[in-house]
Design an enzyme around this catalytic site. Structure first.
Site, PDB file in Angstrom:
ATOM      1  N   HIS A 112      17.101 -37.496  -4.923  1.00 52.02           N
ATOM      2  CA  HIS A 112      16.290 -37.889  -3.766  1.00 52.02           C
ATOM      3  C   HIS A 112      14.830 -37.464  -3.925  1.00 52.02           C
ATOM      4  CE1 HIS A 112      19.766 -39.275  -1.530  1.00 52.02           C
ATOM      5  NE2 HIS A 112      20.402 -38.155  -1.869  1.00 52.02           N
TER       6      HIS A 112
ATOM      7  N   LYS B  66      13.145 -15.148  -8.911  1.00 53.81           N
ATOM      8  CA  LYS B  66      13.033 -14.082  -9.909  1.00 53.81           C
ATOM      9  C   LYS B  66      12.104 -14.492 -11.045  1.00 53.81           C
ATOM     10  CE  LYS B  66      15.087 -10.954  -8.114  1.00 53.81           C
ATOM     11  NZ  LYS B  66      14.339 -11.517  -7.013  1.00 53.81           N
TER      12      LYS B  66
ATOM     13  N   TRP C 217      -3.356  -2.558  -1.302  1.00 55.79           N
ATOM     14  CA  TRP C 217      -3.038  -3.958  -1.591  1.00 55.79           C
ATOM     15  C   TRP C 217      -3.959  -4.782  -0.701  1.00 55.79           C
ATOM     16  CZ3 TRP C 217      -1.057  -8.358   0.830  1.00 55.79           C
ATOM     17  CH2 TRP C 217      -0.502  -9.329  -0.013  1.00 55.79           C
TER      18      TRP C 217
ATOM     19  N   ARG D 171       5.071  -0.136  -5.179  1.00 53.44           N
ATOM     20  CA  ARG D 171       4.903  -0.877  -3.928  1.00 53.44           C
ATOM     21  C   ARG D 171       3.890  -2.004  -4.067  1.00 53.44           C
ATOM     22  NH1 ARG D 171       6.991   1.834   0.617  1.00 53.44           N
ATOM     23  NH2 ARG D 171       5.498   0.829   1.996  1.00 53.44           N
TER      24      ARG D 171
ATOM     25  N   GLU E 184       8.469 -14.593  -9.807  1.00 55.20           N
ATOM     26  CA  GLU E 184       7.928 -13.274  -9.493  1.00 55.20           C
ATOM     27  C   GLU E 184       7.506 -12.508 -10.743  1.00 55.20           C
ATOM     28  OE1 GLU E 184      10.107 -11.477  -5.576  1.00 55.20           O
ATOM     29  OE2 GLU E 184      11.366 -11.752  -7.336  1.00 55.20           O
TER      30      GLU E 184
ATOM     31  N   CYS F 235       0.832  -1.185   0.000  1.00 49.64           N
ATOM     32  CA  CYS F 235       0.000   0.000   0.000  1.00 49.64           C
ATOM     33  C   CYS F 235       0.872   1.242   0.000  1.00 49.64           C
ATOM     34  CB  CYS F 235      -0.941   0.036   1.191  1.00 49.64           C
ATOM     35  SG  CYS F 235      -1.924  -1.436   1.438  1.00 49.64           S
TER      36      CYS F 235
ATOM     37  N   LYS G 229       6.303  -4.291  -3.095  1.00 49.78           N
ATOM     38  CA  LYS G 229       7.733  -4.071  -2.896  1.00 49.78           C
ATOM     39  C   LYS G 229       8.121  -4.192  -1.434  1.00 49.78           C
ATOM     40  CE  LYS G 229      11.921  -2.873  -4.129  1.00 49.78           C
ATOM     41  NZ  LYS G 229      12.748  -3.859  -4.852  1.00 49.78           N
TER      42      LYS G 229
ATOM     43  N   ASN H  94      -2.238   1.872   6.096  1.00 51.47           N
ATOM     44  CA  ASN H  94      -1.406   0.718   5.759  1.00 51.47           C
ATOM     45  C   ASN H  94      -1.292  -0.150   7.003  1.00 51.47           C
ATOM     46  OD1 ASN H  94      -0.997   1.917   3.309  1.00 51.47           O
ATOM     47  ND2 ASN H  94       1.152   2.431   3.652  1.00 51.47           N
ATOM     48  N   GLY H  95      -1.389  -1.460   6.849  1.00 46.87           N
ATOM     49  CA  GLY H  95      -1.283  -2.356   7.996  1.00 46.87           C
ATOM     50  C   GLY H  95      -2.517  -3.231   8.105  1.00 46.87           C
TER      51      GLY H  95
ATOM     52  N   GLU I 273      17.512 -17.874  -5.679  1.00 44.74           N
ATOM     53  CA  GLU I 273      17.162 -16.512  -6.057  1.00 44.74           C
ATOM     54  C   GLU I 273      16.709 -16.444  -7.513  1.00 44.74           C
ATOM     55  OE1 GLU I 273      16.715 -12.300  -6.092  1.00 44.74           O
ATOM     56  OE2 GLU I 273      16.514 -13.899  -4.603  1.00 44.74           O
TER      57      GLU I 273
END
Length: 604
Positions: free
Chosen positions: A504, A485, A74, A27, A488, A2, A599, A100-101, A481
């Site tokens: 395995h 990427k 968001w 964000r 995402e 947000c 973000k 926000n929160g 990573e």
């Protein structure tokens, strides 16, 4: 997650707020809204599901005022919709709140308010705040907000307008960032300095439990209990131009391209050739204390966690201190044993990641020594820790982390060298690592120069419905990573495994339609890694290798320059950023704002 932006002054507020929201789009959000105090009095609000451009199209031409707040949401409580978008108003339309929160006890408060006859217009937790403030009979807006917050359990960064108090904006923070911007006869507020930097570089960052009243000519800060506070204003390090695209089509591409300069910044002024070590004065950890460290525990989320895995490997190799990395979101809930001889390191690009910040606060409560490795100067984690390092990556606007991940890995190399030279790392090995660090910016430029070939490879593999990433020891965090990427930004399913674990279980997934990206540095494990390639080829799997030389068993190889073995992971991750970028481009994804992601994750 947000975004908040607010303004009080003399300028026409709507264009300024909309421009601020556009600065906060990175964000992550699914709806947006704006509310102003009209010149004739009263509040005027406009909200829209979708992007800021949809909101801008709905704002009427006659929408004049000099005070207002705005928000990008968001979704947490309630689906994306016009009704659930912020700001939220009370029944009479006198109080407006952006938030926000998460209000943890929202259901309980909603039930009590509904029983008292309040009719809710949304499914959100935030609307509870608007009604609580409206129902207060305190004399001032500040007291009304304080009373409402005293009933709230959870996290918040809020800004409040009230039609009966048109000369002020009241803001408060607990767990979500709130930054005040100080101008000439005007004040601003935002959840991120990106929304402020075009208008002022003088800012005040609120601490948890702190509030502020903004008027056009001044501001004052105080605790939620009413005690005055006196935070010192600071100067934003970066110019407005640092937040622009700079000739690139996307922020992700710009930030990948900026990595040679970014790595040069994190090294600048820190290398000590005389003693083959580095200067890290911000650690607040003298040599005697450093020698007393018996274990290092690194905490982070997402890319920060993966950078921490690379860092843990470097610390074990160079300093010979047992080290490991763990997701901060898991650490704080498993009732961990906090050892006084363990050095804890919290990693976060924003310095505001809620799970990481909460882990820091729990560790501090138990008496642990905690360092921070963050990018944003003056952020919550930077303020709460005992010391640490800034990674100096510069503003990172794309939701997907690239240059900050790389700079964090380099920062851990500096820390590992520092700890190693205090302990048993030789002068010769210290000099070897320093020479390797100095090569990194030029070698990253070499990797970036091969972008056209990586773009062709991305087109070759973009039709894959799933991909496997494998690596051993130093290569495994690189694989993790790279897998993240790709997921995402391109939405292609990807899994990362240690190469030694392939047989395995995960080997069952290998087939021609599931390509494997293998990290194959020319180190002491190269033969083991080549044996893994043999296993994959035996199952007709396609292989893209990232290696120091062409790998005969791979269908394609991205060759990267050779550095010192401890530093090779930094370089081997760069081409895989480009692979993810061009895969997403080929698939037509919204690269800078991938779906469902934000973000800065400032909620649990």
């Amino acid at each position: 997650m947000c975004g908040i932006v607010g303004y009080i002054g003399r300028r026409d507020v709507a264009p300024l707020l909309l421009e601020g929201l556009q600065r906060l789009e990175y964000r992550g959000y699914d709806s947006a809204g704006i509310v102003i105090t009209g010149k004739a009095g009263g509040l005027k609000a406009v909200k829209a599901k979708g992007r800021v451009r949809e909101l801008e199209a709905r704002v009427p031409k006659r929408f004049a005022g000099t005070t207002g707040i705005a928000h990008t949401r968001w979704a947490t409580h309630g689906a994306p919709s016009d009704e659930n978008a912020h700001p939220h108003l009370d029944t009479e339309g006198k109080v407006a709140v952006v938030h926000n929160g998460i209000v943890d006890n929202a259901d309980e408060l909603r039930a009590k308010l509904t029983a008292d006859g309040v009719v809710f217009a949304s499914e959100t937790d935030t609307e509870v705040l608007a009604h609580l403030i409206a129902r207060s009979d305190a004399a001032t807006l500040e007291e009304r907000v304080q009373q409402a917050l005293s009933r709230i359990e959870g996290t918040y960064g809020i800004a409040v307008l009230h039609a009966d108090f048109p000369d002020r904006i009241v803001v408060a923070r607990n767990g979500s960032p709130v930054v005040l911007g100080i101008g000439e006869n005007e004040m601003l507020v935002a959840s991120d300095v990106a929304a402020l930097v075009r208008h002022t570089r003088q800012v005040v960052t609120l601490d948890d439990g702190e509030m502020a009243t903004l008027k056009a000519g001044d501001y004052r800060t105080y605790t939620t209990a009413g005690s005055r506070t006196s935070p010192e204003p600071t100067t934003i390090e970066w110019e407005a131009e640092n937040y622009d695209l700079g000739g690139h089509d996307t922020y992700m591409h710009k930030e990948i391209a900026e990595q040679p300069d970014a790595v040069d910044r994190v090294l600048r002024g820190r290398i000590d050739d005389r003693f083959s070590t580095v200067h890290l004065g911000g650690l607040n950890l003298d040599a005697r204390e450093a020698r007393a460290v018996r274990r290092v525990k690194i905490l982070g989320c997402g890319s920060a966690f993966h950078a921490g895995q690379i860092g843990a490997q470097m610390i074990e190799e160079l300093a010979r201190i047992p080290a490991d990395a763990e997701p901060a979101s898991e650490f704080r809930y498993r009732n961990p044993v906090v050892d006084p001889d363990t050095l804890y390191i919290a990693v976060s690009q924003s310095g505001e990641t809620y799970d990481t910040l909460a882990a820091v606060q729990e560790l501090k409560r138990k008496g642990a020594r905690v360092l921070g490795v963050v990018n944003v100067v003056g952020s919550a984690i930077a303020r709460e820790t005992d010391g640490g390092m800034y990674v100096h990556a510069g503003p990172e606007v794309c939701v997907v982390s690239t240059k900050c991940f790389t700079n964090t890995a380099v920062a851990f190399a500096l820390l590992a060298l520092h700890l190693g030279r205090i302990r048993d790392l030789s002068v010769a090995d210290g000099r070897r690592i320093i020479e390797g660090l100095r090569k990194l910016p030029g070698q990253i430029e070499e990797v970036l120069a091969g972008e056209d070939e990586i773009k062709k490879l991305a087109a070759e593999y973009a039709d894959a419905k799933s991909m496997m990433f494998v690596g051993r020891v130093r290569g495994y965090p690189v694989a993790r990573e790279a897998s993240l990427k790709l997921k995402e930004v391109s939405y292609v399913h990807a899994e990362a495994y240690p190469a030694s674990e392939l047989k395995h279980g995960p080997l069952a997934l290998i087939e021609p339609s599931v390509p494997t990206v293998a990290i194959v540095p020319d180190d002491e494990l190269v033969d083991k890694n080549r044996a893994t390639l043999e296993e994959i080829k035996a199952r007709s799997g396609r292989i893209l290798a990232v290696a120091h030389q062409v790998e005969a068993k791979a269908d394609h190889t991205i060759v990267v320059p050779r550095n010192e073995p401890e530093l090779d992971p930094v370089l081997m991750g760069i081409p895989l950023q480009l692979l993810a970028y061009h895969s997403a481009l080929a698939l037509g994804r919204d690269i800078d704002k991938p779906r469902n992601l934000a973000k800065s994750v400032t909620v649990e």
